[in-house]
Design a protein around this motif. Structure first.
Motif, PDB file in Angstrom:
ATOM      1  N   GLU A 190       0.857  -1.191   0.000  1.00  0.00           N
ATOM      2  CA  GLU A 190       0.000   0.000   0.000  1.00  0.00           C
ATOM      3  C   GLU A 190       0.890   1.236   0.000  1.00  0.00           C
ATOM      4  OE1 GLU A 190      -2.324  -0.149   3.522  1.00  0.00           O
ATOM      5  OE2 GLU A 190      -0.609  -0.083   4.884  1.00  0.00           O
ATOM      6  N   GLY A 191       0.343   2.362  -0.453  1.00  0.00           N
ATOM      7  CA  GLY A 191       1.058   3.633  -0.373  1.00  0.00           C
ATOM      8  C   GLY A 191       2.037   3.858  -1.513  1.00  0.00           C
ATOM      9  N   GLY A 192       2.891   4.908  -1.328  1.00  0.00           N
ATOM     10  CA  GLY A 192       3.839   5.324  -2.358  1.00  0.00           C
ATOM     11  C   GLY A 192       5.225   4.738  -2.161  1.00  0.00           C
ATOM     12  N   THR A 193       6.232   5.416  -2.761  1.00  0.00           N
ATOM     13  CA  THR A 193       7.601   4.896  -2.755  1.00  0.00           C
ATOM     14  C   THR A 193       8.568   5.980  -2.288  1.00  0.00           C
ATOM     15  OG1 THR A 193       7.039   3.507  -4.658  1.00  0.00           O
ATOM     16  CG2 THR A 193       9.366   3.758  -4.140  1.00  0.00           C
ATOM     17  N   ASP A 194       9.063   5.848  -1.059  1.00  0.00           N
ATOM     18  CA  ASP A 194      10.056   6.785  -0.496  1.00  0.00           C
ATOM     19  C   ASP A 194      11.333   5.989  -0.215  1.00  0.00           C
ATOM     20  OD1 ASP A 194      11.565   8.637   0.800  1.00  0.00           O
ATOM     21  OD2 ASP A 194      10.312   8.759   2.591  1.00  0.00           O
ATOM     22  N   ILE A 195      12.299   6.064  -1.136  1.00  0.00           N
ATOM     23  CA  ILE A 195      13.493   5.225  -1.048  1.00  0.00           C
ATOM     24  C   ILE A 195      14.573   5.820  -0.152  1.00  0.00           C
ATOM     25  CG2 ILE A 195      15.422   4.296  -2.410  1.00  0.00           C
ATOM     26  CD1 ILE A 195      13.541   3.782  -4.673  1.00  0.00           C
ATOM     27  N   LEU A 241      18.549  -3.779  -1.551  1.00  0.00           N
ATOM     28  CA  LEU A 241      17.361  -2.979  -1.830  1.00  0.00           C
ATOM     29  C   LEU A 241      16.540  -3.657  -2.917  1.00  0.00           C
ATOM     30  CD1 LEU A 241      15.625  -0.357  -1.719  1.00  0.00           C
ATOM     31  CD2 LEU A 241      17.234   0.632  -3.377  1.00  0.00           C
ATOM     32  N   VAL A 242      15.266  -3.950  -2.595  1.00  0.00           N
ATOM     33  CA  VAL A 242      14.358  -4.609  -3.536  1.00  0.00           C
ATOM     34  C   VAL A 242      13.190  -3.674  -3.793  1.00  0.00           C
ATOM     35  CG1 VAL A 242      12.947  -6.637  -4.000  1.00  0.00           C
ATOM     36  CG2 VAL A 242      15.010  -6.861  -2.603  1.00  0.00           C
ATOM     37  N   THR A 243      12.988  -3.251  -5.050  1.00  0.00           N
ATOM     38  CA  THR A 243      11.911  -2.320  -5.385  1.00  0.00           C
ATOM     39  C   THR A 243      11.462  -2.537  -6.820  1.00  0.00           C
ATOM     40  OG1 THR A 243      11.305   0.029  -5.548  1.00  0.00           O
ATOM     41  CG2 THR A 243      13.585  -0.555  -6.079  1.00  0.00           C
ATOM     42  N   ASP A 244      10.242  -2.147  -7.118  1.00  0.00           N
ATOM     43  CA  ASP A 244       9.732  -2.214  -8.490  1.00  0.00           C
ATOM     44  C   ASP A 244       9.465  -0.831  -9.059  1.00  0.00           C
ATOM     45  OD1 ASP A 244       7.469  -1.394  -7.115  1.00  0.00           O
ATOM     46  OD2 ASP A 244       6.113  -2.575  -8.364  1.00  0.00           O
ATOM     47  N   GLY A 245       9.737   0.228  -8.295  1.00  0.00           N
ATOM     48  CA  GLY A 245       9.338   1.564  -8.708  1.00  0.00           C
ATOM     49  C   GLY A 245      10.494   2.492  -9.000  1.00  0.00           C
ATOM     50  N   SER A 246      10.227   3.513  -9.773  1.00  0.00           N
ATOM     51  CA  SER A 246      11.175   4.596  -9.994  1.00  0.00           C
ATOM     52  C   SER A 246      10.627   5.844  -9.290  1.00  0.00           C
ATOM     53  CB  SER A 246      11.353   4.872 -11.490  1.00  0.00           C
ATOM     54  OG  SER A 246      10.118   5.237 -12.074  1.00  0.00           O
ATOM     55  N   VAL A 247      11.514   6.729  -8.883  1.00  0.00           N
ATOM     56  CA  VAL A 247      11.109   7.937  -8.165  1.00  0.00           C
ATOM     57  C   VAL A 247      11.599   9.158  -8.924  1.00  0.00           C
ATOM     58  CG1 VAL A 247      10.994   6.877  -5.889  1.00  0.00           C
ATOM     59  CG2 VAL A 247      13.173   7.713  -6.730  1.00  0.00           C
ATOM     60  N   GLU A 248      10.935  10.283  -8.724  1.00  0.00           N
ATOM     61  CA  GLU A 248      11.263  11.485  -9.486  1.00  0.00           C
ATOM     62  C   GLU A 248      12.624  12.059  -9.112  1.00  0.00           C
ATOM     63  OE1 GLU A 248       8.090  14.187  -8.948  1.00  0.00           O
ATOM     64  OE2 GLU A 248       6.596  12.949  -9.995  1.00  0.00           O
ATOM     65  N   ASP A 249      13.029  11.942  -7.854  1.00  0.00           N
ATOM     66  CA  ASP A 249      14.278  12.565  -7.408  1.00  0.00           C
ATOM     67  C   ASP A 249      15.418  11.551  -7.321  1.00  0.00           C
ATOM     68  OD1 ASP A 249      13.069  11.206  -5.374  1.00  0.00           O
ATOM     69  OD2 ASP A 249      13.709  12.592  -3.797  1.00  0.00           O
ATOM     70  N   ARG A 252      18.100  11.165  -9.073  1.00  0.00           N
ATOM     71  CA  ARG A 252      19.441  11.726  -9.191  1.00  0.00           C
ATOM     72  C   ARG A 252      19.913  12.275  -7.856  1.00  0.00           C
ATOM     73  NH1 ARG A 252      22.477  13.220 -13.487  1.00  0.00           N
ATOM     74  NH2 ARG A 252      20.723  12.791 -14.889  1.00  0.00           N
ATOM     75  N   ASN A 253      19.027  12.991  -7.143  1.00  0.00           N
ATOM     76  CA  ASN A 253      19.397  13.533  -5.829  1.00  0.00           C
ATOM     77  C   ASN A 253      19.641  12.403  -4.829  1.00  0.00           C
ATOM     78  OD1 ASN A 253      19.166  16.181  -6.710  1.00  0.00           O
ATOM     79  ND2 ASN A 253      16.975  16.297  -6.176  1.00  0.00           N
ATOM     80  N   ILE A 254      18.852  11.344  -4.925  1.00  0.00           N
ATOM     81  CA  ILE A 254      19.047  10.199  -4.025  1.00  0.00           C
ATOM     82  C   ILE A 254      20.424   9.585  -4.255  1.00  0.00           C
ATOM     83  CG2 ILE A 254      18.256   7.848  -3.507  1.00  0.00           C
ATOM     84  CD1 ILE A 254      15.418   8.789  -4.104  1.00  0.00           C
ATOM     85  N   CYS A 255      20.812   9.390  -5.527  1.00  0.00           N
ATOM     86  CA  CYS A 255      22.122   8.806  -5.836  1.00  0.00           C
ATOM     87  C   CYS A 255      23.254   9.686  -5.315  1.00  0.00           C
ATOM     88  CB  CYS A 255      22.257   8.600  -7.340  1.00  0.00           C
ATOM     89  SG  CYS A 255      21.184   7.301  -8.000  1.00  0.00           S
ATOM     90  N   HIS A 256      23.135  11.001  -5.490  1.00  0.00           N
ATOM     91  CA  HIS A 256      24.174  11.914  -5.002  1.00  0.00           C
ATOM     92  C   HIS A 256      24.269  11.855  -3.481  1.00  0.00           C
ATOM     93  CE1 HIS A 256      25.560  13.745  -8.672  1.00  0.00           C
ATOM     94  NE2 HIS A 256      24.330  14.076  -9.051  1.00  0.00           N
ATOM     95  N   SER A 257      23.122  11.822  -2.814  1.00  0.00           N
ATOM     96  CA  SER A 257      23.108  11.797  -1.350  1.00  0.00           C
ATOM     97  C   SER A 257      23.721  10.500  -0.812  1.00  0.00           C
ATOM     98  CB  SER A 257      21.676  11.962  -0.844  1.00  0.00           C
ATOM     99  OG  SER A 257      21.625  11.897   0.561  1.00  0.00           O
ATOM    100  N   VAL A 258      23.342   9.368  -1.418  1.00  0.00           N
ATOM    101  CA  VAL A 258      23.882   8.084  -0.979  1.00  0.00           C
ATOM    102  C   VAL A 258      25.387   8.018  -1.234  1.00  0.00           C
ATOM    103  CG1 VAL A 258      23.867   5.607  -1.423  1.00  0.00           C
ATOM    104  CG2 VAL A 258      21.711   6.859  -1.248  1.00  0.00           C
ATOM    105  N   LYS A 259      25.824   8.513  -2.386  1.00  0.00           N
ATOM    106  CA  LYS A 259      27.254   8.511  -2.703  1.00  0.00           C
ATOM    107  C   LYS A 259      28.041   9.325  -1.687  1.00  0.00           C
ATOM    108  CE  LYS A 259      30.515   9.540  -6.437  1.00  0.00           C
ATOM    109  NZ  LYS A 259      30.671  10.051  -7.830  1.00  0.00           N
ATOM    110  N   ALA A 260      27.487  10.487  -1.271  1.00  0.00           N
ATOM    111  CA  ALA A 260      28.165  11.327  -0.286  1.00  0.00           C
ATOM    112  C   ALA A 260      28.292  10.608   1.058  1.00  0.00           C
ATOM    113  CB  ALA A 260      27.412  12.645  -0.125  1.00  0.00           C
ATOM    114  N   GLN A 261      27.222   9.936   1.483  1.00  0.00           N
ATOM    115  CA  GLN A 261      27.266   9.216   2.758  1.00  0.00           C
ATOM    116  C   GLN A 261      28.282   8.064   2.718  1.00  0.00           C
ATOM    117  OE1 GLN A 261      23.591   8.338   4.873  1.00  0.00           O
ATOM    118  NE2 GLN A 261      22.440   9.586   3.393  1.00  0.00           N
ATOM    119  N   LEU A 262      28.329   7.347   1.587  1.00  0.00           N
ATOM    120  CA  LEU A 262      29.284   6.255   1.465  1.00  0.00           C
ATOM    121  C   LEU A 262      30.720   6.769   1.475  1.00  0.00           C
ATOM    122  CD1 LEU A 262      27.547   4.049  -1.290  1.00  0.00           C
ATOM    123  CD2 LEU A 262      27.577   3.667   1.176  1.00  0.00           C
ATOM    124  N   THR A 263      30.955   7.914   0.822  1.00  0.00           N
ATOM    125  CA  THR A 263      32.294   8.493   0.799  1.00  0.00           C
ATOM    126  C   THR A 263      32.735   8.906   2.199  1.00  0.00           C
ATOM    127  OG1 THR A 263      31.932   9.276  -1.474  1.00  0.00           O
ATOM    128  CG2 THR A 263      33.730  10.309  -0.222  1.00  0.00           C
TER     129      THR A 263
END
Length: 521
Positions: free
Chosen positions: A455-460, A483-491, A493-504
């Motif tokens: 149920e509901g939306g997708t907040d990754i 991470l297991v998902t079937d959806g794409s999200v609008e942001d 690119r920002n999610i990838c940048h944020s995750v990359k920064a945290q990993l670095t």
């Protein structure tokens, strides 16, 4: 050679003989045999249970062997006798009548057509028709087996070329002939080409738009049974004609305790052998092994005598060729190991060919564990992030739940884990990483049954941040996020940048993130 572990629906496309123009399509199936072999509708597979279908097939072969006793072959010799115990009143082992190698059968409806095409036996005429038809195994005149093994991909591609002779139908009559191929471990048919006189038939993969038209039989677990059968029917083959067939299938290359092995169905019954004084039988087996690594290869055994012909880099070529009195009565098996004291691996690249359904090139990266028994295995700290948004409802979420149960059962003592589900909200199995034990795994499965609700939306982003926070203290274990998902999200690119920064920022302690996308093919 890289094929999914299921059968493709196929159809045959005959090239028309100008003398025979009525045979536009021949039904071809990669499922167990239909209950009524000659009367099954060509576009629909019977739904009879597998054991019943196999018994019906074996009974038809039993009847065919009894009919073949009418035959007299060149030189006045009788037909090769079937195995002892063919009396139906006796406790016949019907499994022995199932094909253990590619076979061809004459589908006999009119028993009066059964006779030698060269030397009439002048047997008393038989009236009536057979329903269901009898199946007479055809004699085999040639067989050529080629096996290409790719160790890194755990796949073998098998090509078998066979010539059968319709020895049991009088020269003035014809009948349908059925080719049946038993495939080995996780077998999947790749294609078949059959030539009879000036006619030829070839299978190819088709898209099935109407799922109610073609049904594929699967086991309860969703995989293949140990030995799957493929069959195709060739119409109106005249008595005394030769059937030339080239059949290709892929099957699993087994790996156990450092050893690769292959087992190809290659057991031919005694009654498919032509008379030895009339026909010379030449048996040929070619084997190519692509190890993928420049390491020493140790041969562990083979069912048939093989001679090494060449070694070209990572490829080894073997050959067996001999004139034999009887065709092979055992499967072709081959085993080898790649000697290495440490981890080794490589990459295999295969371009597409004209006969491939998917025209994309393929590659495979593989690792071999080596023989170092003292190597310490890393403990794991795994966080599973599962999308439970509304689009995951039904089968997708059920499949994820089954996969999660399997993944949890693979964790061992000393590992740590947690589970996070997300849609518009976030829910966690625990507030911290839990140590693996039987009791905790059982609790996790119960929690999944109660909380895997779509149920509901997708907040990754939120669950990713939560997972990385949990793994900030991974107890000196290897941190991993799945991470297991079937959806794409609008942001995204920002999610990838944020995750990359945290990993670095986390440096060498940053977790590995593996993503699994679900969708419709």
């Amino acid at each position: 050679m890289f094929r999914p572990a299921h059968e493709f629906p196929t159809k045959t496309t005959p090239k028309t003989d100008p003398r025979r123009t009525s045979h536009s399509q021949i039904p071809t199936t990669s499922t167990p045999f239909p209950r009524r072999l000659a009367s099954s509708p060509p576009s629909r597979l019977a739904s009879t249970s597998r054991p019943a279908m196999e018994e019906d097939f074996a009974r038809a072969v039993e009847d065919g062997l009894k009919l073949s006793k009418r035959l007299v072959h060149p030189g006045g010799g009788p037909s090769p006798r079937p195995a002892a115990g063919m009396n139906r009143a006796a406790a016949t082992d019907l499994s022995s009548l199932m094909p253990a190698a590619p076979m061809a059968y004459a589908v006999v409806v009119d028993p009066g057509a059964v006779d030698s095409p060269d030397v009439p036996s002048y047997q008393p005429h038989v009236y009536g028709r057979l329903d269901p038809p009898a199946l007479i195994p055809l004699q085999m005149r040639e067989v050529d087996l080629r096996v290409d093994c790719a160790a890194g991909c755990a796949v073998a591609e098998v090509t078998m070329r066979v010539r059968w002779w319709v020895h049991c139908i009088t020269g003035s009559r014809d009948c349908h002939c059925r080719v049946v191929v038993p495939m080995g471990e996780q077998g999947s048919i790749l294609g078949a080409e059959v030539t009879v006189g000036k006619r030829s038939y070839k299978t190819h993969v088709i898209d099935v738009e109407d799922q109610s038209t073609v049904k594929i039989t699967k086991t309860e677990s969703g995989g293949l049974s140990r030995r799957q059968f493929f069959s195709m029917t060739i119409p109106q083959v005249g008595g005394g004609e030769n059937i030339f067939a080239t059949i290709r299938w892929s099957q699993r290359l087994l790996y156990d305790n450092g050893q690769f092995s292959i087992d190809i169905p290659f057991q031919f019954p005694q009654y498919v052998n032509p008379l030895p004084k009339v026909f010379m039988k030449r048996e040929k087996i070619e084997l190519t092994v692509n190890t993928g690594v420049s390491k020493e290869v140790l041969l562990q055994g083979s069912s048939h005598p093989l001679k090494e012909k060449s070694r070209q880099g990572e490829k080894l070529h073997f050959l067996h060729e001999a004139v034999v009195e009887n065709w092979s009565n055992q499967d072709f098996t081959f085993a080898y190991s790649v000697y290495s004291g440490d981890l080794s691996g490589g990459i295999l690249v295969q371009p597409s060919t004209l006969r491939d359904y998917d025209d994309r090139d393929m590659f495979c990266i593989f690792l071999l564990p080596g023989n170092n028994k003292k190597r310490k295995v890393f403990r794991k700290a795994a966080v599973f992030i599962i999308d439970t948004s509304g689009s995951m409802q039904g089968k997708p979420l059920e499949n994820v739940k089954n996969a999660m149960s399997t993944a949890l059962s693979e964790l061992v003592q000393g590992d740590y884990f947690n589970i996070i589900t997300f849609n518009d909200e976030l829910h966690s199995f625990s507030s911290c990483l839990e140590q693996v034990n039987d009791n905790m795994i059982e609790k996790a499965k119960e929690w999944m049954n109660a909380n895997f609700i779509a149920e509901g939306g997708t907040d990754i982003m939120h669950p990713l941040s939560e997972a990385m926070a949990l793994l900030s203290n991974s107890h000196d274990a290897l941190p991993q996020i799945f991470l297991v998902t079937d959806g794409s999200v609008e942001d995204e690119r920002n999610i990838c940048h944020s995750v990359k920064a945290q990993l670095t920022d986390r440096g060498y302690k940053s977790p590995r993130i593996s993503t699994f996308g679900l969708g419709n093919l």
